[in-house]
Motif scaffolding. Sequence first.
Motif, PDB file in Angstrom:
ATOM      1  N   MET A   1      -6.790 -10.341   5.278  1.00  0.00           N
ATOM      2  CA  MET A   1      -5.823 -10.334   4.363  1.00  0.00           C
ATOM      3  C   MET A   1      -4.785  -8.368   3.652  1.00  0.00           C
ATOM      4  O   MET A   1      -3.913  -8.798   3.069  1.00  0.00           O
ATOM      5  CB  MET A   1      -6.240 -11.176   3.321  1.00  0.00           C
ATOM      6  CG  MET A   1      -5.465 -11.106   1.755  1.00  0.00           C
ATOM      7  SD  MET A   1      -4.213 -12.639   2.783  1.00  0.00           S
ATOM      8  CE  MET A   1      -3.169 -12.934   1.327  1.00  0.00           C
ATOM      9  N   PHE A   2      -6.341  -7.789   2.999  1.00  0.00           N
ATOM     10  CA  PHE A   2      -6.141  -6.640   2.705  1.00  0.00           C
ATOM     11  C   PHE A   2      -4.961  -6.213   3.856  1.00  0.00           C
ATOM     12  O   PHE A   2      -4.061  -5.022   3.461  1.00  0.00           O
ATOM     13  CB  PHE A   2      -6.755  -5.542   2.806  1.00  0.00           C
ATOM     14  CG  PHE A   2      -6.612  -4.200   2.238  1.00  0.00           C
ATOM     15  CD1 PHE A   2      -6.418  -3.856   1.166  1.00  0.00           C
ATOM     16  CD2 PHE A   2      -7.375  -3.477   3.396  1.00  0.00           C
ATOM     17  CE1 PHE A   2      -6.492  -2.513   0.393  1.00  0.00           C
ATOM     18  CE2 PHE A   2      -6.786  -2.313   2.265  1.00  0.00           C
ATOM     19  CZ  PHE A   2      -6.168  -1.742   1.107  1.00  0.00           C
ATOM     20  N   ALA A   3      -5.570  -5.665   5.291  1.00  0.00           N
ATOM     21  CA  ALA A   3      -4.537  -5.237   6.315  1.00  0.00           C
ATOM     22  C   ALA A   3      -2.972  -5.487   6.243  1.00  0.00           C
ATOM     23  O   ALA A   3      -2.284  -5.060   6.099  1.00  0.00           O
ATOM     24  CB  ALA A   3      -4.397  -5.668   7.623  1.00  0.00           C
ATOM     25  N   ALA A   4      -2.984  -6.845   5.398  1.00  0.00           N
ATOM     26  CA  ALA A   4      -1.451  -7.557   5.668  1.00  0.00           C
ATOM     27  C   ALA A   4      -0.848  -6.633   3.841  1.00  0.00           C
ATOM     28  O   ALA A   4       0.396  -6.760   4.506  1.00  0.00           O
ATOM     29  CB  ALA A   4      -1.467  -9.457   5.744  1.00  0.00           C
ATOM     30  N   TYR A   5      -1.955  -7.276   2.981  1.00  0.00           N
ATOM     31  CA  TYR A   5      -1.013  -6.624   1.666  1.00  0.00           C
ATOM     32  C   TYR A   5      -0.747  -4.691   2.029  1.00  0.00           C
ATOM     33  O   TYR A   5       0.401  -4.770   1.840  1.00  0.00           O
ATOM     34  CB  TYR A   5      -2.102  -6.864   0.960  1.00  0.00           C
ATOM     35  CG  TYR A   5      -1.527  -5.619  -0.777  1.00  0.00           C
ATOM     36  CD1 TYR A   5      -0.564  -5.782  -1.865  1.00  0.00           C
ATOM     37  CD2 TYR A   5      -2.661  -4.587  -0.883  1.00  0.00           C
ATOM     38  CE1 TYR A   5      -1.004  -5.060  -2.117  1.00  0.00           C
ATOM     39  CE2 TYR A   5      -2.217  -3.431  -1.344  1.00  0.00           C
ATOM     40  CZ  TYR A   5      -1.308  -3.814  -2.191  1.00  0.00           C
ATOM     41  OH  TYR A   5      -1.549  -2.875  -3.491  1.00  0.00           O
ATOM     42  N   LEU A   6      -1.262  -4.109   2.773  1.00  0.00           N
ATOM     43  CA  LEU A   6      -0.930  -2.413   2.808  1.00  0.00           C
ATOM     44  C   LEU A   6       0.068  -2.619   4.540  1.00  0.00           C
ATOM     45  O   LEU A   6       1.093  -1.728   3.917  1.00  0.00           O
ATOM     46  CB  LEU A   6      -1.946  -2.430   3.426  1.00  0.00           C
ATOM     47  CG  LEU A   6      -2.574  -0.436   3.893  1.00  0.00           C
ATOM     48  CD1 LEU A   6      -1.854  -0.022   2.294  1.00  0.00           C
ATOM     49  CD2 LEU A   6      -3.582  -0.298   4.791  1.00  0.00           C
ATOM     50  N   THR A   7       0.251  -3.358   5.162  1.00  0.00           N
ATOM     51  CA  THR A   7       0.937  -3.551   5.786  1.00  0.00           C
ATOM     52  C   THR A   7       2.318  -3.576   4.707  1.00  0.00           C
ATOM     53  O   THR A   7       3.928  -2.881   6.056  1.00  0.00           O
ATOM     54  CB  THR A   7       1.486  -4.354   7.535  1.00  0.00           C
ATOM     55  OG1 THR A   7      -0.366  -3.696   8.114  1.00  0.00           O
ATOM     56  CG2 THR A   7       2.207  -4.421   7.726  1.00  0.00           C
ATOM     57  N   GLY A   8       2.826  -4.951   4.689  1.00  0.00           N
ATOM     58  CA  GLY A   8       3.697  -5.293   3.425  1.00  0.00           C
ATOM     59  C   GLY A   8       4.423  -4.024   3.034  1.00  0.00           C
ATOM     60  O   GLY A   8       5.132  -3.745   2.267  1.00  0.00           O
ATOM     61  N   THR A  12       7.915  -2.053   2.990  1.00  0.00           N
ATOM     62  CA  THR A  12       8.988  -2.387   2.204  1.00  0.00           C
ATOM     63  C   THR A  12       8.977  -0.519   1.864  1.00  0.00           C
ATOM     64  O   THR A  12       9.708  -0.375   0.922  1.00  0.00           O
ATOM     65  CB  THR A  12       8.018  -2.924   1.138  1.00  0.00           C
ATOM     66  OG1 THR A  12       7.883  -4.037   1.456  1.00  0.00           O
ATOM     67  CG2 THR A  12       9.394  -2.675  -0.101  1.00  0.00           C
ATOM     68  N   SER A  13       8.150   0.159   1.439  1.00  0.00           N
ATOM     69  CA  SER A  13       8.028   2.025   1.206  1.00  0.00           C
ATOM     70  C   SER A  13       8.793   1.925   1.510  1.00  0.00           C
ATOM     71  O   SER A  13      10.340   3.158   1.177  1.00  0.00           O
ATOM     72  CB  SER A  13       6.726   2.333   0.903  1.00  0.00           C
ATOM     73  OG  SER A  13       5.809   1.784  -0.298  1.00  0.00           O
ATOM     74  N   VAL A  14       8.825   2.057   3.193  1.00  0.00           N
ATOM     75  CA  VAL A  14       9.423   2.533   4.075  1.00  0.00           C
ATOM     76  C   VAL A  14      10.678   2.788   4.127  1.00  0.00           C
ATOM     77  O   VAL A  14      12.126   3.366   3.826  1.00  0.00           O
ATOM     78  CB  VAL A  14       8.483   2.488   5.476  1.00  0.00           C
ATOM     79  CG1 VAL A  14      10.439   3.264   6.482  1.00  0.00           C
ATOM     80  CG2 VAL A  14       7.947   3.405   5.469  1.00  0.00           C
ATOM     81  N   PHE A  15      11.357   1.222   3.923  1.00  0.00           N
ATOM     82  CA  PHE A  15      12.566   0.672   3.964  1.00  0.00           C
ATOM     83  C   PHE A  15      13.461   0.513   2.385  1.00  0.00           C
ATOM     84  O   PHE A  15      14.688   1.376   2.612  1.00  0.00           O
ATOM     85  CB  PHE A  15      12.810  -1.469   3.807  1.00  0.00           C
ATOM     86  CG  PHE A  15      12.732  -0.900   5.655  1.00  0.00           C
ATOM     87  CD1 PHE A  15      13.544  -1.956   6.155  1.00  0.00           C
ATOM     88  CD2 PHE A  15      11.230  -1.393   6.332  1.00  0.00           C
ATOM     89  CE1 PHE A  15      13.309  -2.216   7.495  1.00  0.00           C
ATOM     90  CE2 PHE A  15      11.921  -1.112   8.081  1.00  0.00           C
ATOM     91  CZ  PHE A  15      12.922  -2.339   8.366  1.00  0.00           C
ATOM     92  N   THR A  16      12.773   0.883   1.069  1.00  0.00           N
ATOM     93  CA  THR A  16      13.311   1.309   0.296  1.00  0.00           C
ATOM     94  C   THR A  16      13.449   2.382   0.310  1.00  0.00           C
ATOM     95  O   THR A  16      14.677   3.280  -0.672  1.00  0.00           O
ATOM     96  CB  THR A  16      12.231   0.851  -1.243  1.00  0.00           C
ATOM     97  OG1 THR A  16      12.262  -0.603  -0.919  1.00  0.00           O
ATOM     98  CG2 THR A  16      12.751   1.333  -2.439  1.00  0.00           C
ATOM     99  N   ALA A  20      17.621   3.972  -0.105  1.00  0.00           N
ATOM    100  CA  ALA A  20      18.272   5.132  -1.062  1.00  0.00           C
ATOM    101  C   ALA A  20      18.578   6.128  -0.414  1.00  0.00           C
ATOM    102  O   ALA A  20      19.438   7.055  -1.617  1.00  0.00           O
ATOM    103  CB  ALA A  20      16.620   5.205  -2.047  1.00  0.00           C
ATOM    104  N   THR A  21      17.426   6.799   0.151  1.00  0.00           N
ATOM    105  CA  THR A  21      18.361   7.926   0.618  1.00  0.00           C
ATOM    106  C   THR A  21      19.514   7.458   1.125  1.00  0.00           C
ATOM    107  O   THR A  21      19.917   8.854   1.088  1.00  0.00           O
ATOM    108  CB  THR A  21      17.245   8.633   1.905  1.00  0.00           C
ATOM    109  OG1 THR A  21      15.676   8.575   1.682  1.00  0.00           O
ATOM    110  CG2 THR A  21      17.385   9.501   2.148  1.00  0.00           C
TER     111      THR A  21
END
Length: 95
Positions: A1-8, A12-16, A20-21
């Motif tokens: 579950m942690f791996a899914a959280y970390l991946t998500g 999300t950080s990369v896309f956001t 923004a850039t």
Amino acid sequence: MFAAYLTGTLVTSVFTGTAATFYLIRHDYPLAQADAPIHVLGTAAGRGAGGGLILYFIGALAAHLRVGSRQLVGGVVFLALAAASLVLNLGSQTP
């Protein structure tokens, strides 16, 4: 579950960050998607992030004080940097 959280979270950080850039540099793709001045969205995202960081560090300092910790220098430094960045961001924008 942690791996899914970390991946998500990372995706999300990369896309956001990428969105923004693109908004801030006025890339052709987002400009084609809207008629409004799109750089306003990037500015709003930056201001929201700055405000969020300020709230985060205020909460962190409050948590330290609540448990009796007096090691506040790091939190104060980060809070001051986030606040200064937000103030400079607000001051650098032309109306």
